[in-house]
Design a protein around this motif. Structure first.
Motif, PDB file in Angstrom:
ATOM      1  N   HIS A 167      -5.153  -3.248   5.208  1.00  0.00           N
ATOM      2  CA  HIS A 167      -3.789  -2.944   5.628  1.00  0.00           C
ATOM      3  C   HIS A 167      -3.330  -3.950   6.685  1.00  0.00           C
ATOM      4  O   HIS A 167      -4.150  -4.528   7.407  1.00  0.00           O
ATOM      5  N   TYR A 173       3.137  -1.694   1.440  1.00  0.00           N
ATOM      6  CA  TYR A 173       2.817  -0.295   1.748  1.00  0.00           C
ATOM      7  C   TYR A 173       3.968   0.458   2.418  1.00  0.00           C
ATOM      8  O   TYR A 173       3.811   1.613   2.818  1.00  0.00           O
ATOM      9  N   THR A 174       5.137  -0.193   2.522  1.00  0.00           N
ATOM     10  CA  THR A 174       6.312   0.530   3.001  1.00  0.00           C
ATOM     11  C   THR A 174       7.102   1.132   1.840  1.00  0.00           C
ATOM     12  O   THR A 174       8.064   1.878   2.061  1.00  0.00           O
ATOM     13  N   GLU A 222       0.360   3.847  -3.034  1.00  0.00           N
ATOM     14  CA  GLU A 222      -1.015   4.275  -3.311  1.00  0.00           C
ATOM     15  C   GLU A 222      -1.276   4.373  -4.814  1.00  0.00           C
ATOM     16  O   GLU A 222      -2.407   4.167  -5.276  1.00  0.00           O
ATOM     17  N   GLU A 266      -8.066   0.608   8.066  1.00  0.00           N
ATOM     18  CA  GLU A 266      -6.820   1.310   8.411  1.00  0.00           C
ATOM     19  C   GLU A 266      -6.559   1.276   9.912  1.00  0.00           C
ATOM     20  O   GLU A 266      -7.401   1.680  10.699  1.00  0.00           O
ATOM     21  N   ILE A 285       0.271   6.736   6.499  1.00  0.00           N
ATOM     22  CA  ILE A 285      -0.528   5.695   5.844  1.00  0.00           C
ATOM     23  C   ILE A 285      -1.993   6.121   5.765  1.00  0.00           C
ATOM     24  O   ILE A 285      -2.685   5.855   4.774  1.00  0.00           O
ATOM     25  N   SER A 342      -3.904   6.588   2.310  1.00  0.00           N
ATOM     26  CA  SER A 342      -5.078   5.742   2.101  1.00  0.00           C
ATOM     27  C   SER A 342      -6.248   6.559   1.574  1.00  0.00           C
ATOM     28  O   SER A 342      -7.009   6.090   0.711  1.00  0.00           O
TER      29      SER A 342
END
Length: 327
Positions: free
Chosen positions: A149, A195-196, A201, A218, A224, A228
């Motif tokens: 990440h 990841y926004t 996922e 992470e 998040i 994850s």
């Protein structure tokens, strides 16, 4: 000498330029004329009073520096005046935002001639973090899949490369913009995912054929972290090493039992309790740099007076790579 200090917790504006006496080394200390100071999320957390351990006031932040030894304590052996070094100051004596600082001589790493001081400062905190969350805590084995990440950040850019060096089969980078994802791909990431975006996922599960990742690094926290966990493979390890979002998480350990998964925490200052491991891993990182295997990505160099502006950039997620202050 000039230094940056805060006397109350708060936003970047609490960082003030001050003039204080140059410190004097005692016993096993050395005095370093600072050439480069690494800026980290930990510095911002200190400033906000939200660090893992208590931050006493007043406080001079900064835990990683590179520079030249200009004076040594009476019990120091093997370190000469004039030696160029890089070091991690440790959470109890973080005074790096200054023109001179004291450091424990036992934690110094002399630098090879061809390693620039400004680049070298990327290694003590972020390099060691990337190394140990993958190898010591994550126990990465050859062929495993790794999610990194914030892959365009200081730790992330190094973790992407080190995962490949350590033998990862697939490295999946996540970041918050197209430009950051392109950077991660250029550093060796096999897949790059924003990841926004909602449903990121699910993309992870698609590129891993439904299995998920063996290791997830992470440092965001909040939603998040929970998302994850949905991407963690059976026998997978999620290494939690930060909370950049400022949002805490709660975990029911029972949910890990079904797939024999692990969630591990990592706090770099604890490495100072194991100086042999600390020094060995930092030497290894320097060797990777010397061999051209590990690229140190600088996100910009700024004057010490600009510390508040640099904190704004860092927390605004407007940067990539390592941010460095220069006295």
């Amino acid at each position: 000498m000039k230094a940056i200090q805060f006397t109350q917790y708060g936003g970047p504006d609490v960082l003030q330029v001050i003039d204080i006496a140059r410190p004097v080394p005692k016993k096993k200390d050395v005095l370093i004329k600072v050439a480069a100071i690494g800026v980290n999320y930990a510095d911002a957390a200190r400033r906000e009073g939200a660090y893992v351990v208590e931050t006493p006031l007043p406080f001079i932040p900064g835990s990683e520096v590179a520079g030249e030894v200009v004076e040594v304590g009476e019990d120091v052996k093997g370190i000469k005046v004039g030696t160029k070094v890089v070091t991690l100051l440790g959470s109890n004596r973080a005074t790096g935002y200054a023109e001179y600082t004291l450091a424990d001589s036992r934690g110094l790493i002399p630098l090879p001639e061809n390693v620039d001081l400004t680049q070298a400062v990327a290694l003590p905190l972020q390099g060691l973090t990337a190394y140990h969350i993958l190898k010591t805590m994550g126990r990465l084995e050859k062929g495993e899949t790794v999610i990194v990440h914030a892959a365009a950040g200081g730790v992330g850019t190094l973790a992407v490369q080190l995962a490949k060096i350590f033998g990862a089969g697939k490295v999946i980078a996540t970041a918050s913009s197209k430009e950051k994802l392109e950077l991660a791909k250029n550093l060796g990431a096999d897949e790059a995912i924003n990841y926004t975006e909602t449903g990121w996922e699910k993309q992870i599960l698609e590129v891993t054929e439904g299995k998920g990742a063996d290791i997830i690094l992470e440092m965001v926290g909040g939603h998040i972290f929970y998302e994850s966990l949905q991407c963690l493979a059976p026998f997978g390890r999620l290494v939690f090493y930060g909370m950049a979002s400022g949002k805490p998480v709660k975990l029911n350990p029972a949910r890990l039992m079904e797939k024999n998964q692990s969630v591990l925490g990592f706090f770099l200052p604890q490495m100072m309790a194991k100086p042999t491991l600390y020094q060995q891993s930092l030497h290894e990182l320097l060797n990777y740099v010397n061999a051209g295997q590990l690229k140190l990505m600088l996100g910009g160099t700024f004057s010490l007076d600009e510390a508040a502006d640099v904190h704004r950039l860092l927390q605004g997620r407007k940067t990539t790579g390592k941010l460095v202050l220069v006295p």
